[in-house]
Design a protein around this motif. Structure first.
Motif, PDB file in Angstrom:
ATOM      1  N   ALA A  13       0.830  -1.205   0.000  1.00 51.79           N
ATOM      2  CA  ALA A  13       0.000   0.000   0.000  1.00 51.79           C
ATOM      3  C   ALA A  13       0.867   1.259   0.000  1.00 51.79           C
ATOM      4  N   TYR A  14       1.958   1.229   0.762  1.00 53.99           N
ATOM      5  CA  TYR A  14       2.860   2.374   0.802  1.00 53.99           C
ATOM      6  C   TYR A  14       3.538   2.584  -0.553  1.00 53.99           C
ATOM      7  N   ALA A  15       3.986   1.519  -1.172  1.00 51.95           N
ATOM      8  CA  ALA A  15       4.642   1.623  -2.479  1.00 51.95           C
ATOM      9  C   ALA A  15       3.674   2.160  -3.526  1.00 51.95           C
ATOM     10  N   GLU A  16       2.423   1.737  -3.475  1.00 50.50           N
ATOM     11  CA  GLU A  16       1.437   2.241  -4.433  1.00 50.50           C
ATOM     12  C   GLU A  16       1.141   3.720  -4.181  1.00 50.50           C
ATOM     13  N   ALA A  17       1.155   4.131  -2.925  1.00 52.21           N
ATOM     14  CA  ALA A  17       0.884   5.532  -2.605  1.00 52.21           C
ATOM     15  C   ALA A  17       2.060   6.422  -2.996  1.00 52.21           C
ATOM     16  N   VAL A  18       3.282   5.922  -2.802  1.00 50.27           N
ATOM     17  CA  VAL A  18       4.464   6.722  -3.096  1.00 50.27           C
ATOM     18  C   VAL A  18       4.726   6.773  -4.591  1.00 50.27           C
ATOM     19  N   TYR A  19       4.617   5.641  -5.294  1.00 50.90           N
ATOM     20  CA  TYR A  19       4.860   5.654  -6.725  1.00 50.90           C
ATOM     21  C   TYR A  19       3.545   5.865  -7.445  1.00 50.90           C
ATOM     22  N   ASP A  20       3.432   7.001  -8.062  1.00 56.97           N
ATOM     23  CA  ASP A  20       2.268   7.328  -8.865  1.00 56.97           C
ATOM     24  C   ASP A  20       2.787   7.657 -10.254  1.00 56.97           C
ATOM     25  N   PRO A  21       2.315   6.982 -11.281  1.00 54.42           N
ATOM     26  CA  PRO A  21       2.821   7.272 -12.629  1.00 54.42           C
ATOM     27  C   PRO A  21       2.556   8.707 -13.082  1.00 54.42           C
ATOM     28  N   ARG A  22       1.644   9.395 -12.399  1.00 51.80           N
ATOM     29  CA  ARG A  22       1.391  10.796 -12.742  1.00 51.80           C
ATOM     30  C   ARG A  22       2.391  11.732 -12.089  1.00 51.80           C
ATOM     31  N   CYS A  23       3.237  11.186 -11.216  1.00 47.48           N
ATOM     32  CA  CYS A  23       4.238  11.988 -10.505  1.00 47.48           C
ATOM     33  C   CYS A  23       5.632  11.381 -10.669  1.00 47.48           C
ATOM     34  N   PRO A  24       6.143  11.307 -11.884  1.00 43.71           N
ATOM     35  CA  PRO A  24       7.484  10.723 -12.041  1.00 43.71           C
ATOM     36  C   PRO A  24       8.556  11.675 -11.506  1.00 43.71           C
ATOM     37  N   VAL A  25       9.724  11.133 -11.258  1.00 41.04           N
ATOM     38  CA  VAL A  25      10.794  11.938 -10.681  1.00 41.04           C
ATOM     39  C   VAL A  25      11.316  12.983 -11.659  1.00 41.04           C
ATOM     40  N   TYR A  26      11.102  12.795 -12.948  1.00 42.07           N
ATOM     41  CA  TYR A  26      11.626  13.723 -13.944  1.00 42.07           C
ATOM     42  C   TYR A  26      10.652  14.854 -14.281  1.00 42.07           C
ATOM     43  N   ALA A  27       9.509  14.911 -13.649  1.00 42.10           N
ATOM     44  CA  ALA A  27       8.518  15.942 -13.976  1.00 42.10           C
ATOM     45  C   ALA A  27       9.028  17.341 -13.655  1.00 42.10           C
ATOM     46  N   SER A  28       9.783  17.480 -12.581  1.00 46.13           N
ATOM     47  CA  SER A  28      10.294  18.808 -12.227  1.00 46.13           C
ATOM     48  C   SER A  28      11.329  19.307 -13.234  1.00 46.13           C
ATOM     49  N   PHE A  29      11.931  18.380 -13.985  1.00 48.57           N
ATOM     50  CA  PHE A  29      12.878  18.777 -15.035  1.00 48.57           C
ATOM     51  C   PHE A  29      12.187  19.638 -16.092  1.00 48.57           C
ATOM     52  N   PHE A  30      10.951  19.293 -16.442  1.00 50.78           N
ATOM     53  CA  PHE A  30      10.219  20.072 -17.438  1.00 50.78           C
ATOM     54  C   PHE A  30       9.891  21.463 -16.906  1.00 50.78           C
ATOM     55  N   GLY A  31       9.563  21.551 -15.632  1.00 50.47           N
ATOM     56  CA  GLY A  31       9.332  22.858 -15.027  1.00 50.47           C
ATOM     57  C   GLY A  31      10.592  23.707 -15.026  1.00 50.47           C
ATOM     58  N   ALA A  32      11.741  23.070 -14.732  1.00 47.48           N
ATOM     59  CA  ALA A  32      13.008  23.803 -14.747  1.00 47.48           C
ATOM     60  C   ALA A  32      13.358  24.261 -16.161  1.00 47.48           C
ATOM     61  N   LEU A  33      13.041  23.434 -17.152  1.00 50.19           N
ATOM     62  CA  LEU A  33      13.258  23.846 -18.547  1.00 50.19           C
ATOM     63  C   LEU A  33      12.400  25.054 -18.903  1.00 50.19           C
ATOM     64  N   MET A 168      -1.511  29.685 -18.037  1.00 46.17           N
ATOM     65  CA  MET A 168      -1.077  28.280 -17.969  1.00 46.17           C
ATOM     66  C   MET A 168      -0.593  27.921 -16.567  1.00 46.17           C
ATOM     67  N   LEU A 169       0.152  28.822 -15.941  1.00 42.80           N
ATOM     68  CA  LEU A 169       0.641  28.541 -14.590  1.00 42.80           C
ATOM     69  C   LEU A 169      -0.495  28.484 -13.582  1.00 42.80           C
ATOM     70  N   THR A 170      -1.531  29.284 -13.791  1.00 42.20           N
ATOM     71  CA  THR A 170      -2.693  29.234 -12.913  1.00 42.20           C
ATOM     72  C   THR A 170      -3.409  27.905 -13.068  1.00 42.20           C
ATOM     73  N   LYS A 171      -3.550  27.449 -14.301  1.00 45.54           N
ATOM     74  CA  LYS A 171      -4.200  26.160 -14.553  1.00 45.54           C
ATOM     75  C   LYS A 171      -3.382  24.992 -14.016  1.00 45.54           C
ATOM     76  N   SER A 172      -2.083  25.165 -13.929  1.00 48.17           N
ATOM     77  CA  SER A 172      -1.239  24.059 -13.470  1.00 48.17           C
ATOM     78  C   SER A 172      -1.444  23.738 -12.002  1.00 48.17           C
ATOM     79  N   LYS A 173      -2.098  24.647 -11.260  1.00 48.96           N
ATOM     80  CA  LYS A 173      -2.308  24.428  -9.827  1.00 48.96           C
ATOM     81  C   LYS A 173      -3.722  23.995  -9.487  1.00 48.96           C
ATOM     82  N   GLU A 174      -4.607  23.983 -10.477  1.00 48.74           N
ATOM     83  CA  GLU A 174      -6.007  23.633 -10.220  1.00 48.74           C
ATOM     84  C   GLU A 174      -6.243  22.140 -10.381  1.00 48.74           C
ATOM     85  N   SER A 175      -6.861  21.535  -9.390  1.00 45.14           N
ATOM     86  CA  SER A 175      -7.230  20.121  -9.365  1.00 45.14           C
ATOM     87  C   SER A 175      -6.139  19.229  -9.916  1.00 45.14           C
ATOM     88  N   VAL A 176      -4.981  19.301  -9.286  1.00 45.87           N
ATOM     89  CA  VAL A 176      -3.812  18.541  -9.711  1.00 45.87           C
ATOM     90  C   VAL A 176      -3.589  17.405  -8.707  1.00 45.87           C
TER      91      VAL A 176
END
Length: 181
Positions: A13-33, A168-176
């Protein structure tokens, strides 16, 4: 139920909660780009607009030195573009965390590219209009008002990118999705 089975179920249950395919570790790379694209492209546009119009300002200053300060409007408007990029980058960087939803990272990238490329295009327009406008208004001072109007239209191109980026940045925070660590 044995203690081993309970621990195994809790770990699953913990592994399923921590690993979410919608939250990969590389997602913040796109924000930094997006953060980098915003400031880099707007600064490129501002530097082109400054350099292109500065040549005309100095060459026309030889003919009419009293109009030198009046003609610096082109350079000022070009530098405003870099402020647009700085504002967008600061907003994006404020939302960057180690683990964020991929959707949010993509929207941050899109916002940064939107601001950056619109600022780049506006910088090119300001540089070309400023160069021709300063040279023309040096020869015929009545053309100055027309040059200012065209410069305003060129500057607004960068402002459109900022508006779209903020939306776009405003939409990025809604129902995420909330990413757990």
């Amino acid at each position: 139920m044995s203690q081993q089975a309970i621990l195994s179920e809790m770990n699953t249950a913990y592994a399923e909660a921590v690993y979410d395919p919608r939250c990969p570790v590389y997602a913040s790379f796109f924000g930094a780009l997006g953060c980098a694209a915003s400031i880099v492209f707007t600064v490129l546009g501002a530097s082109y607009g400054t350099a292109k119009s500065a040549g005309a300002i100095f060459s026309s200053g030889v003919i009419r030195p009293e109009r030198l300060m009046q003609n610096t409007l082109c350079v000022i408007m070009a530098q405003i573009l870099s402020i647009y990029g700085l504002v967008a980058s600061v907003i994006i960087s404020g939302d960057l965390v180690e683990k964020l939803p991929l959707h949010q990272g993509f929207l941050q990238l899109g916002a940064g590219i939107s601001v950056g490329l619109c600022g780049l295009a506006a910088g090119f327009a300001i540089g070309i209009v400023g160069d021709a406008g300063v040279r023309a208004s040096t020869q015929q001072p009545r053309l100055y008002i027309g040059m200012v109007l065209i410069l305003i239209f060129a500057e607004v191109l960068g402002l459109y990118g900022v508006i779209v980026g903020i939306l776009m940045l405003t939409k990025s925070k809604e129902s995420v999705t909330q990413c757990l660590y």
